[in-house]
Write an enzyme that holds these catalytic residues in place. Structure first.
Site, PDB file in Angstrom:
ATOM      1  N   GLU A 277       0.867  -1.181   0.000  1.00  0.00           N
ATOM      2  CA  GLU A 277       0.000   0.000   0.000  1.00  0.00           C
ATOM      3  C   GLU A 277       0.898   1.223   0.000  1.00  0.00           C
ATOM      4  OE1 GLU A 277      -3.070   0.078   2.893  1.00  0.00           O
ATOM      5  OE2 GLU A 277      -3.611  -2.020   2.621  1.00  0.00           O
ATOM      6  N   ALA A 360      -5.262  10.487   6.167  1.00  0.00           N
ATOM      7  CA  ALA A 360      -6.621  10.585   5.632  1.00  0.00           C
ATOM      8  C   ALA A 360      -7.576  10.923   6.761  1.00  0.00           C
ATOM      9  CB  ALA A 360      -7.025   9.258   4.984  1.00  0.00           C
ATOM     10  N   ALA A 361      -8.336  11.996   6.587  1.00  0.00           N
ATOM     11  CA  ALA A 361      -9.270  12.429   7.625  1.00  0.00           C
ATOM     12  C   ALA A 361     -10.305  11.346   7.900  1.00  0.00           C
ATOM     13  CB  ALA A 361      -9.959  13.725   7.194  1.00  0.00           C
ATOM     14  N   PHE A 362     -10.597  11.130   9.171  1.00  0.00           N
ATOM     15  CA  PHE A 362     -11.603  10.144   9.553  1.00  0.00           C
ATOM     16  C   PHE A 362     -12.993  10.606   9.143  1.00  0.00           C
ATOM     17  CE2 PHE A 362     -10.487   6.865  13.008  1.00  0.00           C
ATOM     18  CZ  PHE A 362      -9.355   6.485  12.322  1.00  0.00           C
ATOM     19  N   ASP A 429      -7.736  -3.538  -6.226  1.00  0.00           N
ATOM     20  CA  ASP A 429      -8.078  -4.016  -4.875  1.00  0.00           C
ATOM     21  C   ASP A 429      -9.369  -3.379  -4.362  1.00  0.00           C
ATOM     22  OD1 ASP A 429      -7.636  -5.456  -2.498  1.00  0.00           O
ATOM     23  OD2 ASP A 429      -6.752  -3.709  -1.555  1.00  0.00           O
ATOM     24  N   ASP A 449      -9.767   3.534   0.885  1.00  0.00           N
ATOM     25  CA  ASP A 449      -8.654   2.587   0.781  1.00  0.00           C
ATOM     26  C   ASP A 449      -8.141   2.480  -0.658  1.00  0.00           C
ATOM     27  OD1 ASP A 449      -6.767   0.845   1.629  1.00  0.00           O
ATOM     28  OD2 ASP A 449      -8.102  -0.853   1.969  1.00  0.00           O
TER      29      ASP A 449
END
Length: 559
Positions: A277, A360-362, A429, A449
């Site tokens: 990743e 990455a912002a939640f 993916d 993702d």
């Protein structure tokens, strides 16, 4: 003699008094000096060989985000509150070109041929002299389609903007924490003073994760890079190591550390499910999604993290802390715990303790906004020998069209958008996707993702396009935007390069990856052209431009 001793005693008393006063003055000034030193000095306050002072000595784990915390967070003395309080003072990242452009110029001056990042050259060659191509794109009529009027059922959170919160209610120590020059609670706080991460959450609705020209997103990207990290923990599940980072303003982000250099391609013998990743793929995916006007990827920004003071010294995750070690090259490393690539052989090492990563912002906490996970109909088998049903059945899409939620609404069209998005990145993916449960089936797909994108620039994986070739369906707005981005005036690679150059870790993609997107875009348009020739324009292209309404088809189209 007595007089001399008396005078000496008085002088001694005076000296003791002066020393005591000096010590008190130094104690008062020391915190301010430390703050100024931290702002202008080296970010490495600890050497890699230093050991943390103990688990109990660090700041406590922030409590779970309950509704009570959502009321109290705005009392946190942070940069986020200042930028939220006065949005017109926030430096919009779309206009900030100095960090990235300076780095690109340095690369060119040094003549580093091994790391030929040509984003700057491509922009200077293709960008019109007058203004920005990106700004021109967002002024195009295709990027100004209005949404339907939003009701309470169309917004994720219903916020009463008239509610005011008392800063004293949170019992924060305003005088002892933070920089008094950053923010001072001088009165009641309104919803406009929420941190940017919460303003992002409040802005989510049935049709979009964030609005096209929201200044909150650019301010949130800045927060991801500048907010102080107060705690770190490993994210459970997943095949590779990811960290959850919590900031001073209670915002959270998912950190993916750098595992490969920009130039490294995925080896041809690697299976898609064992690929690394990539942190830069997460960053590039956000910018590509925004340029395509999908706006379904949460904000992502690159950050250079100090592994000593921003990970090791603030984590209370003992399993993570125990995996830190000093490499033979005297660099600080860690490997954590996960299904793959979590061992000393695949350790993540700093230089000496600095490491790149994506943040990455939640999305909103699941306790406040539940999400539903869906299995992608075109999910791969994730097996070395077996093939999925869609790989052997050319009429597979007809079965999908008869299965809820793909038999009505916009879900099938959303899958086509996601297919195009993944093909442009080379991402194989995409096994599941998520939607917000509140909106039911009539809402967008969240593109989460994306770390396995941008792995191969020399190969175009045609199997990613199978949903499009089998179904021959696309939104009219998507089709028109793809045609627009294929024109030299709005060249996709140039627009992505211009957008990425604003990230702190710029350059994000090497030129071959940018060129690959242009090449793949032409292939997408070719597939759609063949579909239109075979099935007819009205069958293939769903007209979602009728009036000001969000146009949906009411059922599956049949040949």
């Amino acid at each position: 003699m007595k007089m001399i001793l008396l005078r000496k005693f008085r002088v001694l008393i005076l000296m003791v008094f002066l020393v005591a006063c000096s010590m008190h003055i130094m104690i008062d000034l020391l915190p301010k000096l430390e703050r100024h030193g931290a702002a202008g000095g080296c970010s490495c306050s600890h050497t890699p060989s230093e050991e943390p002072g103990g688990w109990g000595s660090k700041q406590g784990w922030p409590n779970k985000h309950t509704l009570r915390i959502l009321q109290d967070f705005s009392n946190e003395p942070s940069v986020s509150n200042v930028s939220s309080h006065s949005l017109e003072k926030v430096p919009i990242m779309a206009g900030d070109k100095s960090p990235g452009f300076r780095r690109l110029e340095l690369y060119g001056q040094r003549g580093d041929r091994k790391r030929q990042f040509i984003q700057g050259a491509a922009m200077s060659k293709n960008t019109p002299v007058k203004g920005s191509r990106l700004a021109s794109l967002y002024e195009h009529s295709l990027y100004k389609k209005p949404l339907p009027a939003l009701t309470d059922e169309d917004t994720l959170f219903n916020v009463n903007t008239d509610i005011r919160f008392d800063p004293k209610a949170a019992e924060q120590d305003w005088n002892g924490k933070g920089n008094p020059d950053e923010f001072s609670p001088t009165g009641e706080l309104t919803a406009d003073t929420y941190p940017n991460w919460l303003r992002f959450h409040i802005g989510i609705n049935r049709y979009e994760l964030y609005s096209r020209h929201s200044p909150v997103i650019d301010a949130l990207l800045k927060d991801l890079v500048t907010q102080r990290i107060t705690s770190v923990a490993m994210k459970s599940g997943g095949t590779q190591l990811k960290l959850i980072m919590t900031f001073q303003n209670y915002g959270q982000a998912l950190f993916k550390p750098m595992k490969q250099t920009r130039e490294q391609e995925t080896p041809p013998d690697f299976f898609y499910f064992s690929d690394f990743e990539r942190h830069n793929a997460e960053i590039a995916a956000f910018h590509l999604d925004r340029i395509l006007d999908f706006r379904r990827v949460p904000p992502v920004a690159g950050r250079l993290v100090n592994m000593t003071k921003e990970i090791r010294d603030v984590t209370r995750d003992k399993k993570l802390w125990r995996t830190f070690f000093i490499s033979p090259a005297n660099n600080l490393c860690f490997y954590g715990e996960c299904s793959y690539y979590c061992s000393t052989e695949h350790a993540l090492c700093g230089k000496p303790d600095q490491i790149e990563g994506s943040l990455a912002a939640f999305l909103p906490d699941l306790a406040l906004a539940k999400r539903k996970t869906w299995r992608n109909p075109w999910r791969r088998s994730y097996h070395k020998r077996k093939k999925a049903e869609w790989e052997v059945d050319p009429d597979y899409c007809e079965e999908v069209k008869q299965t809820p939620p793909y038999d009505s609404g916009t879900r099938l069209l959303d899958i086509m958008d996601m297919t195009i998005f993944d093909f442009l990145m080379g991402n194989m993916d995409r096994h599941h996707y998520e939607t917000f449960e509140k909106f039911g089936n009539e809402t967008f797909i969240i593109h989460l993702d994306n770390g396995r994108g941008f792995g191969k620039h020399s190969h175009d994986e045609k199997s990613i396009l199978v949903p499009l070739t089998q179904c021959c369906r696309v939104r009219k707005t998507t089709h028109l935007r793809l045609q627009l981005l294929a024109k030299e005036e709005y060249k996709l690679s140039t627009l992505v390069a211009e957008s990425l150059v604003r990230d702190r870790l710029s350059p994000i993609l090497i030129q071959p990856h940018l060129d690959a997107m242009d090449r793949r875009l032409r292939q997408v348009l070719q597939v759609l052209a063949e579909c239109i020739e075979k099935e007819g324009y009205s069958y293939v292209v769903e007209n979602d431009l009728q009036g000001d309404q969000w146009t949906d088809h009411t059922g599956p189209r049949r040949r």
